[in-house]
Design a protein around this motif. Structure first.
Motif, PDB file in Angstrom:
ATOM      1  N   VAL A 121       0.865  -1.173   0.000  1.00 49.54           N
ATOM      2  CA  VAL A 121       0.000   0.000   0.000  1.00 49.54           C
ATOM      3  C   VAL A 121       0.904   1.225   0.000  1.00 49.54           C
ATOM      4  CG1 VAL A 121      -1.702   1.297   1.319  1.00 49.54           C
ATOM      5  CG2 VAL A 121      -1.841  -1.189   1.208  1.00 49.54           C
ATOM      6  N   PRO A 122       0.656   2.190  -0.879  1.00 49.70           N
ATOM      7  CA  PRO A 122       1.521   3.368  -0.928  1.00 49.70           C
ATOM      8  C   PRO A 122       1.501   4.125   0.395  1.00 49.70           C
ATOM      9  CG  PRO A 122      -0.112   3.402  -2.712  1.00 49.70           C
ATOM     10  CD  PRO A 122      -0.427   2.247  -1.828  1.00 49.70           C
ATOM     11  N   THR A 123       2.677   4.617   0.808  1.00 50.67           N
ATOM     12  CA  THR A 123       2.752   5.412   2.027  1.00 50.67           C
ATOM     13  C   THR A 123       3.004   6.875   1.695  1.00 50.67           C
ATOM     14  OG1 THR A 123       5.088   4.880   2.228  1.00 50.67           O
ATOM     15  CG2 THR A 123       3.546   3.502   3.468  1.00 50.67           C
ATOM     16  N   ARG A 124       3.231   7.189   0.434  1.00 53.28           N
ATOM     17  CA  ARG A 124       3.457   8.574   0.038  1.00 53.28           C
ATOM     18  C   ARG A 124       2.124   9.312   0.017  1.00 53.28           C
ATOM     19  NH1 ARG A 124       1.692   6.209  -4.067  1.00 53.28           N
ATOM     20  NH2 ARG A 124       1.462   6.776  -6.202  1.00 53.28           N
ATOM     21  N   ALA A 125       2.193  10.619  -0.018  1.00 52.61           N
ATOM     22  CA  ALA A 125       0.966  11.411  -0.102  1.00 52.61           C
ATOM     23  C   ALA A 125       0.262  11.104  -1.420  1.00 52.61           C
ATOM     24  CB  ALA A 125       1.294  12.891  -0.006  1.00 52.61           C
ATOM     25  N   LEU A 126      -0.989  10.738  -1.327  1.00 51.04           N
ATOM     26  CA  LEU A 126      -1.773  10.412  -2.513  1.00 51.04           C
ATOM     27  C   LEU A 126      -2.625  11.608  -2.888  1.00 51.04           C
ATOM     28  CD1 LEU A 126      -2.817   6.826  -1.448  1.00 51.04           C
ATOM     29  CD2 LEU A 126      -1.101   7.444  -3.146  1.00 51.04           C
ATOM     30  N   PRO A 127      -3.046  11.664  -4.138  1.00 45.56           N
ATOM     31  CA  PRO A 127      -3.861  12.809  -4.560  1.00 45.56           C
ATOM     32  C   PRO A 127      -5.191  12.830  -3.829  1.00 45.56           C
ATOM     33  CG  PRO A 127      -3.724  11.155  -6.305  1.00 45.56           C
ATOM     34  CD  PRO A 127      -2.819  10.706  -5.200  1.00 45.56           C
ATOM     35  N   GLU A 128      -5.728  14.024  -3.726  1.00 56.89           N
ATOM     36  CA  GLU A 128      -7.042  14.175  -3.102  1.00 56.89           C
ATOM     37  C   GLU A 128      -8.102  13.557  -3.996  1.00 56.89           C
ATOM     38  OE1 GLU A 128      -8.012  18.641  -4.686  1.00 56.89           O
ATOM     39  OE2 GLU A 128      -6.790  18.433  -2.897  1.00 56.89           O
ATOM     40  N   PHE A 129      -9.256  13.305  -3.416  1.00 61.46           N
ATOM     41  CA  PHE A 129     -10.383  12.727  -4.129  1.00 61.46           C
ATOM     42  C   PHE A 129     -11.557  13.667  -3.938  1.00 61.46           C
ATOM     43  CE2 PHE A 129     -14.163   9.923  -4.143  1.00 61.46           C
ATOM     44  CZ  PHE A 129     -14.036   9.395  -5.422  1.00 61.46           C
ATOM     45  N   ARG A 130     -12.205  14.030  -5.021  1.00 61.77           N
ATOM     46  CA  ARG A 130     -13.339  14.960  -4.955  1.00 61.77           C
ATOM     47  C   ARG A 130     -14.648  14.212  -5.075  1.00 61.77           C
ATOM     48  NH1 ARG A 130     -12.872  20.155  -5.028  1.00 61.77           N
ATOM     49  NH2 ARG A 130     -10.854  21.116  -5.345  1.00 61.77           N
ATOM     50  N   VAL A 131     -15.588  14.600  -4.215  1.00 61.88           N
ATOM     51  CA  VAL A 131     -16.962  14.115  -4.286  1.00 61.88           C
ATOM     52  C   VAL A 131     -17.803  15.372  -4.371  1.00 61.88           C
ATOM     53  CG1 VAL A 131     -18.762  12.755  -3.176  1.00 61.88           C
ATOM     54  CG2 VAL A 131     -16.366  12.142  -2.816  1.00 61.88           C
ATOM     55  N   GLY A 132     -18.177  15.742  -5.588  1.00 58.16           N
ATOM     56  CA  GLY A 132     -18.860  17.019  -5.786  1.00 58.16           C
ATOM     57  C   GLY A 132     -17.919  18.143  -5.401  1.00 58.16           C
ATOM     58  N   GLU A 133     -18.372  18.990  -4.495  1.00 60.29           N
ATOM     59  CA  GLU A 133     -17.558  20.117  -4.029  1.00 60.29           C
ATOM     60  C   GLU A 133     -16.676  19.764  -2.830  1.00 60.29           C
ATOM     61  OE1 GLU A 133     -17.462  23.149  -5.588  1.00 60.29           O
ATOM     62  OE2 GLU A 133     -18.664  22.106  -7.084  1.00 60.29           O
ATOM     63  N   VAL A 134     -16.856  18.568  -2.300  1.00 62.72           N
ATOM     64  CA  VAL A 134     -16.115  18.155  -1.103  1.00 62.72           C
ATOM     65  C   VAL A 134     -14.808  17.476  -1.507  1.00 62.72           C
ATOM     66  CG1 VAL A 134     -16.181  16.695   0.970  1.00 62.72           C
ATOM     67  CG2 VAL A 134     -18.252  17.873   0.194  1.00 62.72           C
ATOM     68  N   VAL A 135     -13.727  17.872  -0.842  1.00 65.89           N
ATOM     69  CA  VAL A 135     -12.413  17.283  -1.113  1.00 65.89           C
ATOM     70  C   VAL A 135     -12.051  16.348   0.033  1.00 65.89           C
ATOM     71  CG1 VAL A 135      -9.971  17.740  -1.512  1.00 65.89           C
ATOM     72  CG2 VAL A 135     -11.695  19.340  -2.376  1.00 65.89           C
ATOM     73  N   VAL A 136     -11.746  15.103  -0.314  1.00 68.76           N
ATOM     74  CA  VAL A 136     -11.321  14.111   0.666  1.00 68.76           C
ATOM     75  C   VAL A 136      -9.828  13.908   0.470  1.00 68.76           C
ATOM     76  CG1 VAL A 136     -11.655  11.778   1.553  1.00 68.76           C
ATOM     77  CG2 VAL A 136     -13.594  13.008   0.532  1.00 68.76           C
ATOM     78  N   HIS A 137      -9.069  14.041   1.552  1.00 72.23           N
ATOM     79  CA  HIS A 137      -7.615  13.905   1.511  1.00 72.23           C
ATOM     80  C   HIS A 137      -7.199  12.619   2.205  1.00 72.23           C
ATOM     81  CE1 HIS A 137      -7.045  18.199   0.514  1.00 72.23           C
ATOM     82  NE2 HIS A 137      -8.080  18.388   1.318  1.00 72.23           N
ATOM     83  N   HIS A 138      -6.084  12.052   1.758  1.00 68.76           N
ATOM     84  CA  HIS A 138      -5.483  10.982   2.538  1.00 68.76           C
ATOM     85  C   HIS A 138      -4.899  11.633   3.779  1.00 68.76           C
ATOM     86  CE1 HIS A 138      -5.968   7.587  -0.173  1.00 68.76           C
ATOM     87  NE2 HIS A 138      -5.935   8.503  -1.109  1.00 68.76           N
ATOM     88  N   ALA A 139      -5.078  11.011   4.910  1.00 68.28           N
ATOM     89  CA  ALA A 139      -4.628  11.587   6.173  1.00 68.28           C
ATOM     90  C   ALA A 139      -3.107  11.666   6.218  1.00 68.28           C
ATOM     91  CB  ALA A 139      -5.143  10.744   7.333  1.00 68.28           C
ATOM     92  N   GLY A 140      -2.639  12.703   6.885  1.00 65.77           N
ATOM     93  CA  GLY A 140      -1.208  12.882   7.100  1.00 65.77           C
ATOM     94  C   GLY A 140      -0.878  12.807   8.578  1.00 65.77           C
ATOM     95  N   GLU A 141       0.401  12.787   8.892  1.00 63.91           N
ATOM     96  CA  GLU A 141       0.827  12.696  10.285  1.00 63.91           C
ATOM     97  C   GLU A 141       0.237  13.811  11.147  1.00 63.91           C
ATOM     98  OE1 GLU A 141       5.039  12.167  10.766  1.00 63.91           O
ATOM     99  OE2 GLU A 141       5.083  10.534   9.314  1.00 63.91           O
ATOM    100  N   GLU A 142       0.081  14.989  10.559  1.00 65.71           N
ATOM    101  CA  GLU A 142      -0.473  16.115  11.314  1.00 65.71           C
ATOM    102  C   GLU A 142      -1.935  15.892  11.707  1.00 65.71           C
ATOM    103  OE1 GLU A 142      -1.460  16.824   7.013  1.00 65.71           O
ATOM    104  OE2 GLU A 142       0.312  16.087   8.085  1.00 65.71           O
TER     105      GLU A 142
END
Length: 184
Positions: free
Chosen positions: A20-41
């Motif tokens: 499974v990739p551990t690098r930052a993956l691109p965001e995913f859009r659902v309509g106007e909502v942006v879903v991000h892969h979680a980061g350490e922060e």
């Protein structure tokens, strides 16, 4: 009803041919909502939001160490202020099967469709990883049925029952949990 999914799982990831990739993956859009892969922060906020629902049996308590170890499986929606509005994670059982876990939307953010966006993002991630089926254990019956899931029995997932038993026998009996499945 609060949007939260029981998060019993993530205990023994399936061995994958491709990591499974551990690098930052691109965001995913659902309509106007942006879903991000979680980061350490995001780890402290993920733990806080997840554990908000644990006393009611909607999620299992998670530690920062646990979330850190499974960070590549978490996705989040953030507000303009950077605060996590909602989160979801995948738990892999087999190369073809994953579970939606740790689905939680902040109480002041509910009723805006964020749960649906997070489920859609989890399905997308599961497809990217090659899973053919996804399931969830939840009290949010209307939400999952609206999303095209079929009500089924947890009995068809003996590996899930085994994980519940390894965590706590009470996880099998907290409230009236529903099991939902969907082919991807």
């Amino acid at each position: 009803m609060s949007t939260a999914v029981s998060s019993g799982g993530l205990a023994g990831h399936v061995e994958r041919e491709e990591p499974v990739p551990t690098r930052a993956l691109p965001e995913f859009r659902v309509g106007e909502v942006v879903v991000h892969h979680a980061g350490e922060e995001d780890i402290p906020a993920i733990v806080t939001l997840n554990n908000l629902y644990a006393p009611d049996g909607l999620t299992l308590t998670r530690s920062e160490a646990f979330v850190t170890a499974h960070l590549q499986d978490y996705q989040v929606i953030k507000g303009a202020d950077g605060r996590i509005r909602g989160q979801v994670a995948l738990d892999e059982y087999a190369p073809s099967l994953a579970e939606i876990v740790s689905l939680a939307v902040a109480p002041d953010q509910q009723g805006q469709g964020l749960g649906q966006c997070l489920i859609t993002a989890a399905e997308h991630l599961a497809r990217e990883r090659g899973h053919k089926e996804i399931f969830a254990i939840s009290l949010a019956e209307a939400l999952f049925l609206r999303m095209g899931y079929t009500l089924t029995s947890i009995e068809i997932y003996p590996e899930k029952i085994a994980r519940y038993r390894s965590i706590s026998r009470s996880e099998l009996s907290i409230g009236r949990k529903f099991c939902f499945t969907k082919a991807l």
